[in-house]
Design a protein around this motif. Sequence first.
Motif, PDB file in Angstrom:
ATOM      1  N   UNK B  43       0.750  -1.094  -0.107  1.00  0.00           N
ATOM      2  CA  UNK B  43       0.012   0.025  -0.002  1.00  0.00           C
ATOM      3  C   UNK B  43       1.107   1.101   0.028  1.00  0.00           C
ATOM      4  N   UNK B  55      -4.400   3.834   0.410  1.00  0.00           N
ATOM      5  CA  UNK B  55      -4.782   2.573   0.490  1.00  0.00           C
ATOM      6  C   UNK B  55      -4.681   1.928  -0.895  1.00  0.00           C
ATOM      7  N   UNK B  57      -4.161  -0.669  -3.609  1.00  0.00           N
ATOM      8  CA  UNK B  57      -3.252  -1.868  -3.789  1.00  0.00           C
ATOM      9  C   UNK B  57      -2.337  -1.759  -5.164  1.00  0.00           C
ATOM     10  N   UNK B 272       3.315   9.218  16.817  1.00  0.00           N
ATOM     11  CA  UNK B 272       2.581  10.384  16.945  1.00  0.00           C
ATOM     12  C   UNK B 272       2.730  11.472  15.876  1.00  0.00           C
ATOM     13  N   UNK B 287      -5.631  10.007   9.288  1.00  0.00           N
ATOM     14  CA  UNK B 287      -4.820   9.525  10.672  1.00  0.00           C
ATOM     15  C   UNK B 287      -4.177   8.271  10.039  1.00  0.00           C
ATOM     16  N   UNK B 289      -1.257   4.612  11.178  1.00  0.00           N
ATOM     17  CA  UNK B 289      -0.896   4.012  12.336  1.00  0.00           C
ATOM     18  C   UNK B 289       0.530   3.472  11.801  1.00  0.00           C
ATOM     19  N   UNK B 290       1.434   3.643  12.535  1.00  0.00           N
ATOM     20  CA  UNK B 290       2.480   2.862  12.020  1.00  0.00           C
ATOM     21  C   UNK B 290       2.730   1.565  12.865  1.00  0.00           C
ATOM     22  N   UNK B 297      -0.398   2.104   8.104  1.00  0.00           N
ATOM     23  CA  UNK B 297      -1.592   1.924   7.495  1.00  0.00           C
ATOM     24  C   UNK B 297      -2.599   3.130   7.718  1.00  0.00           C
ATOM     25  N   UNK B 298      -3.514   3.615   6.960  1.00  0.00           N
ATOM     26  CA  UNK B 298      -4.359   4.819   6.943  1.00  0.00           C
ATOM     27  C   UNK B 298      -5.479   4.308   7.715  1.00  0.00           C
ATOM     28  N   UNK B 299      -5.929   5.134   8.617  1.00  0.00           N
ATOM     29  CA  UNK B 299      -6.997   4.740   9.499  1.00  0.00           C
ATOM     30  C   UNK B 299      -8.307   5.458   9.555  1.00  0.00           C
ATOM     31  N   UNK B 300      -8.120   6.641   8.947  1.00  0.00           N
ATOM     32  CA  UNK B 300      -9.063   7.784   8.741  1.00  0.00           C
ATOM     33  C   UNK B 300      -8.677   8.789   7.661  1.00  0.00           C
ATOM     34  N   UNK B 301      -9.694   9.063   6.734  1.00  0.00           N
ATOM     35  CA  UNK B 301      -9.341   9.925   5.865  1.00  0.00           C
ATOM     36  C   UNK B 301     -10.484  10.797   5.776  1.00  0.00           C
ATOM     37  N   UNK B 324     -11.269   3.035   0.023  1.00  0.00           N
ATOM     38  CA  UNK B 324     -11.906   2.940   1.390  1.00  0.00           C
ATOM     39  C   UNK B 324     -12.751   1.424   1.281  1.00  0.00           C
ATOM     40  N   UNK B 325     -12.443   0.688   0.482  1.00  0.00           N
ATOM     41  CA  UNK B 325     -13.184  -0.703   0.349  1.00  0.00           C
ATOM     42  C   UNK B 325     -12.851  -1.259   1.774  1.00  0.00           C
TER      43      UNK B 325
END
Lengths: 373, 325
Positions: B43, B55, B57, B272, B287, B289-290, B297-301, B324-325
């Motif tokens: 990703x 995100x 592929x 952070x 947002x 997360x490492x 990875x992306x957790x919020x857009x 965002x699937x």
Amino acid sequence: MKAVIDVREWQTIIDMKSGYPCPFDGPQAEQMRRIAAALPYPGDRGLAGIEWVFRGAKAALAFNDPQWLCLDFTQPYFSGLHRPEQPGERAAAIAAIVDGIERLAAEGGFAAVIVGSGRMAPRQGMIETPDIGGILQGTAWVNGMAGIYHAEPGDLELARRLPHVQRVVAKEEMLAQRPHPLFLEQFPDLLLIAESGWCFKGFYSNNIPCLRVDCPCDQLPVYSQIGWPEHIEEIYGLMRQALAKGQKVLLAVIEGIDGSELPQSRPVGNRRDWYCYGSYSLYYTLVSGKTFYDFELPPLFDMTRVKPYPESYPFSMPLTELCADSLGRQEGLRTAAVGSRSMVTHSIINADFTIECFIRSLANMGVMVALND
Amino acid sequence: MICNFCELKCDLSQSSLCGMYQERDGVVVESRPDCWSTVRMTLPESIPMFHCWPRRKLMEIGGFRCNADCSYCINARVMGMTQTEVSVMQLSPQRLIEIAEKTGCSGLHFGINEVTVNLLSALELARLAHAKGWIVGASSNGYMTEAAAELMAQNFDYMNISLKSLSSEYYRRVVGLPDAGIVKRNIRYLAQRLHLEVTTPIVQTENDHEIIEAARFLAGVDPDLPWHIFRLLPEYKMADQALPDVFELCRQTEQARAILPFTYFSNFIGSPMDNTLCPDCGELLIRRLCSKSCGDIMTEYRLQEDHTCPRCGRRIPMLGQPCLD
């Protein structure tokens, strides 16, 4: 589950389901922070990594006085994987592990069960699959197996004729076993098992050449102080019986060793149908007593599958949830797990309290200390 | 004949440093075309490319060998600089595209090793991928010739260039390349031609003092350029090197953000400093997360479809839309 992640001189506390930092204060949090800071992981190779597991185990004993303690050791697996071992190196590592387990069991009043995850064979060569129409997908570490996804007509026959492939398992064969729905979803159209010492190179295979290859083992070495199992799936039941009698039990898994290397061990059946337990599935059946069909990850799973957005348990392997079937989650039982098998330790063993090295793709990112809610 | 892909410009009648090119009938050709050490799904956040098709592929394709010899290289075995032979597979470009398509990828990323040493094979794959409407990009150490940079600009949609230092002395001593100016030149050029992000691997006591100066240099190239300060876990010849100080680098990242707002500090679990904030109003926009080595990875857009901040309307650099699937 909440976890302290320590990357050396810096810590964060996260909620394992969301992956986000979360508030977590109090004496337990402080104790976890201290444990994480005191246990920087020295790496998978060498005696220091073994000593790290035992230091962690002692911290776990002090933290929640577990009745069931699970330890995992990967040093024998990794020590000769990418470079030749020095004379005596392997024997010294195994002796340090076994001696340490005996000592810890005696000091903590545990009955010990030790399982070796089986031998590794010197690499004989790579299996080429130029005529296969589907996509050959390997994995980073289990090189003796590969899956064919998007198989095309004729691939089954081609695969069966490949030199050095001992077995081809078709996905259809799984249906009769009524496996976990995600197991079936991720199982390849065709699963290929190599002859001893032969490995596959494909999509997702590790780009670092291995000197040794994991191979299917019909039997695994087991040493037990709570009775002798006939089969690896029976160890869970033996542990439950012992715990019910008030015994404390220590289960230790030593990766990459065979019967000749584990003193006083006996060979124990390790085959279920076409599969010999290893890697994630071995841990799953040891701690749950269930068969590998019941686990959401098949022995070879689809690495191209992306977790649904937003991801749950982003630090916890490709699992969608932590293993609820584990003895680690048994109500009324205090449990702990410590090990160098990284995220397997919290995800599959899933004890009340966990200390694990935080290693991904061989990169030593730090240490994680986790507490189940 | 002189090789005109990498700025080292090896004489191909002698042995080239990377060993990947040779002269044949008056033309420079690859010694081992279509040979790859790594084929896997990735990703953009893992590259890292934080402002590019979140995100989505991508198929990551890695070769082997390199034109540099970074003392801290985390892929030294793949670079073929140790004695262990790299494990490679030969796959035709058509077969690789087929694999990517069947596995749900809609783009290619050339990573793992230096794309400049596999450039001809990469360009052929890029051509096939673009014919399908996919995106194509690469990670690079930026030590290519102007001609090679031009080829990359024509054939790639995005790149991540590693600016390892501002100092040629550091480049000579740690990277095995003579001139930091080449990388800076290519960053300036590529920033005008494609979507560019820059990564700087930090080696404690070696280049951590350069962060503010590097931020000023990059802001001079493009004030909205995304920059990734990378907490290097050194291996190879520097395996015993101390790890970068997270607290100190968090502090310096904050300072750098005042100069170059899309500066990130990552490659440590739970960082952070890998979220995208609006430089104007401070709104949390993306947002991340490492969660693993070399990867977020992306957790919020929360960006609007036109890539503006939903709170203040500030335009945020972003290539493409999130998956965002």
